[in-house]
Design an enzyme around this catalytic site. Structure first.
Site, PDB file in Angstrom:
ATOM      1  N   GLU B 172      25.461   9.357   6.091  1.00 15.59           N
ATOM      2  CA  GLU B 172      24.203   8.544   5.756  1.00 15.59           C
ATOM      3  C   GLU B 172      23.140   9.369   6.491  1.00 15.59           C
ATOM      4  OE1 GLU B 172      24.469   4.261   5.170  1.00 15.59           O
ATOM      5  OE2 GLU B 172      26.724   4.244   5.789  1.00 15.59           O
ATOM      6  N   HIS B 255      22.609 -11.883  13.496  1.00 12.29           N
ATOM      7  CA  HIS B 255      23.229 -12.704  12.901  1.00 12.29           C
ATOM      8  C   HIS B 255      24.309 -13.110  13.929  1.00 12.29           C
ATOM      9  CE1 HIS B 255      23.344 -11.754   8.360  1.00 12.29           C
ATOM     10  NE2 HIS B 255      22.354 -12.727   8.666  1.00 12.29           N
ATOM     11  N   TYR B 256      24.683 -14.454  13.989  1.00  9.85           N
ATOM     12  CA  TYR B 256      25.833 -14.885  14.961  1.00  9.85           C
ATOM     13  C   TYR B 256      26.424 -15.930  14.243  1.00  9.85           C
ATOM     14  CZ  TYR B 256      28.755 -15.669  18.792  1.00  9.85           C
ATOM     15  OH  TYR B 256      29.905 -15.986  19.429  1.00  9.85           O
ATOM     16  N   LEU B 263      25.955  -4.133  18.316  1.00 11.69           N
ATOM     17  CA  LEU B 263      24.710  -4.816  18.055  1.00 11.69           C
ATOM     18  C   LEU B 263      23.951  -4.156  17.036  1.00 11.69           C
ATOM     19  CD1 LEU B 263      23.404  -7.187  19.626  1.00 11.69           C
ATOM     20  CD2 LEU B 263      21.896  -5.532  20.384  1.00 11.69           C
ATOM     21  N   HIS B 264      23.485  -5.043  16.071  1.00 11.78           N
ATOM     22  CA  HIS B 264      22.426  -4.670  14.918  1.00 11.78           C
ATOM     23  C   HIS B 264      21.512  -5.708  14.865  1.00 11.78           C
ATOM     24  CE1 HIS B 264      25.749  -6.544  13.139  1.00 11.78           C
ATOM     25  NE2 HIS B 264      25.048  -6.790  11.963  1.00 11.78           N
ATOM     26  N   VAL B 265      20.266  -5.220  14.237  1.00  9.43           N
ATOM     27  CA  VAL B 265      19.127  -6.243  14.097  1.00  9.43           C
ATOM     28  C   VAL B 265      18.709  -6.020  12.365  1.00  9.43           C
ATOM     29  CG1 VAL B 265      16.892  -6.736  14.689  1.00  9.43           C
ATOM     30  CG2 VAL B 265      18.484  -6.212  16.417  1.00  9.43           C
TER      31      VAL B 265
END
Lengths: 324, 324
Positions: B172, B255-256, B263-265
């Protein structure tokens, strides 16, 4: 989730009052929208099967009057649709491919209710409220609240007479599901207008506190912990008792900004994707309690994020203050 | 497979063929659900006005056959409903309070079409596909995280090789919108698979941090503030530059529980009602930064609320620990 038993129970309740004639009489009304003419489609959602219309109707003295009409199709009820399908209703084929077929079905009127919410006379503010607009995020610091938002709320003096009517049992008294009458730490719990009470799948109730003057989340301090804990505990218990949903099947939250400035808490079925449950508007009551326990001034000082529509007057106040 | 949107598109195609006689002939069919008997409600959505039913019907040789039936009410069409309201249709009063009234309206059958998608014969797989799982809220304390959730995550050893492939440009690479290559405080930003990049209305990108070993929100401390601030600032700038949406038109959140433990946003268009934006799953990055600024151990110690489906393995861990 379908709870056919529950559904039947509530319908029976309605018919069990022995005041059938009175109920029926109360239900016969004149047309609420005489001479309706469409002015504009304010908003519509193909997903939700809702449409928001602005129209003009003939008022008492034949003068034209603005009205907002919100139409929403009813959710399906498992019992009645499976009855219907068992009776071989006519279905018109639209397409067929292998094991998949798509048909059109026209159920009888009693299975096709549309809920019409009418606001009349509607002011400019009502019409704007439902008009679809671009939305922007605001980062409101504690200072911004004091300097911009609070003066805005005070200047608007939104009427919350309808809230006082409920608290004083002048309106909707028969809809109250539970009450803790304590003037300081009590509240009433009643179904939200958006819920028809026929299935728990989209359960939606509102707890409104008795104490006046708590405008929103921003006013909450450690002083309000007993009230908030009562709403959490007794609200869950009342919903379990009346509707059979457990506390861990409920989303319990406040809105900021709220749609009216008298403290209230939303209870929705966790599986129901209700409007206003997104992270930029909803604050879980459990988090609110934890935050205040940690710091009584948390909501006085905290920067809170929320979305405002382009045409909302509060956004203009932020613009005027050079904060947007 | 029933994808209501997809099907609607295909219906239009079918009607555009100019073979109306053939179409009409094709529309006369026998009942597709002879002797329908309900086995179970697989799923329903009060918001979407859909219901998914599993039933049994009589097959060709009178043997019973499984069928899945998906019913969906039609969206409103502005023209036909405003015509209807102009004709003073009977409306039954449900409640009235001040300027607000709620009524029930039963439009004629032609305004009340229901789309029925029939899958027949349906296999076990079809039935499972549409079966909705009950969801429950978990209140996960800091201790619960250490004793239940962390051991669960470690035991599962979910593969996140695909994430490392992106970070190492093995996959990607051509989709990357922006990169800050710093191994400690850097990240890559790329479109989420759910977004086709054709319109910004449903914009959806993901920022993935370069640093390994930050599993989720629970691991974040003041050490990570530079990383989080970079994601916030540079992510907004990159999206403005490439897609023209401003920072205040974006919902930026974690998300939790996350769906993978690196870790991603999430960055989504504020006007887009994306899945996973509800208050019981999404945490605004702005709030996360504020909370860590206030207390570096905030996410280590805090009770966090989230929903789990009945069949999720983590729910079983909570049950086994006597916490559910």
């Amino acid at each position: 989730m379908a709870q056919p038993g529950e559904k039947r129970k509530r319908e029976d309740d309605t018919n069990n009052g022995g005041t059938e004639d009175k109920d029926n009489a109360a239900r016969e009304v004149e047309n609420p929208l005489p001479g309706f003419r469409l002015s504009a489609v304010l908003r519509e959602s193909a997903r939700d099967k809702t449409i928001f219309l602005h129209g003009q109707v003939s008022g008492d003295d034949e003068a034209k009057e603005d009205a907002v009409v919100i139409l929403e199709r009813a959710p399906f009820q498992a019992e009645s649709v499976s009855d219907l399908l068992g009776k071989n209703p006519p279905m018109t084929l639209q397409l067929k491919n292998d094991i998949y077929g798509v048909y059109h079905l026209s159920p009888p009127p009693e299975l096709n209710e549309v809920k019409a919410t009418v606001i009349r006379p509607a002011t400019e503010k009502h019409i704007k409220k439902y008009l679809r607009q671009e939305v922007y995020l605001i980062q409101e610091s504690g200072e911004d609240y004091k300097n911009i938002t609070l003066p805005f709320i005070q200047a608007q003096s939104f009427s919350i007479q309808w809230v006082y009517n409920i608290l004083e049992k002048k309106a909707e008294a028969d809809r109250i599901v539970y009450e803790n009458a304590d003037p300081e730490n009590g509240f009433v719990l009643l179904p939200d207008f958006k819920w028809n009470q026929k299935q728990v799948e989209d359960l939606y109730l509102i707890a409104i506190c008795h104490k006046r003057g708590i405008k929103s989340l921003r006013d909450l301090t450690a002083d309000h912990l007993p009230l908030l804990r009562n709403i959490m505990k007794e609200g869950k218990e009342a919903i379990l008792k009346r509707f059979g949903l457990q506390g861990n099947q409920l989303r319990i939250y406040l809105h900021y900004q709220p749609s009216y400035y008298h403290l209230h808490v939303h209870f929705t079925a966790l599986g129901h994707d209700a409007p206003g449950t997104t992270v930029e508007r909803a604050h879980l009551l459990n988090d609110v309690i934890q935050n205040i326990e940690m710091d009584s001034r948390y909501y006085e000082t905290r920067t809170l994020t929320y979305a405002l529509r382009e045409d909302e007057a509060l956004l203009k106040s932020f613009k005027d203050a050079g904060k947007f």
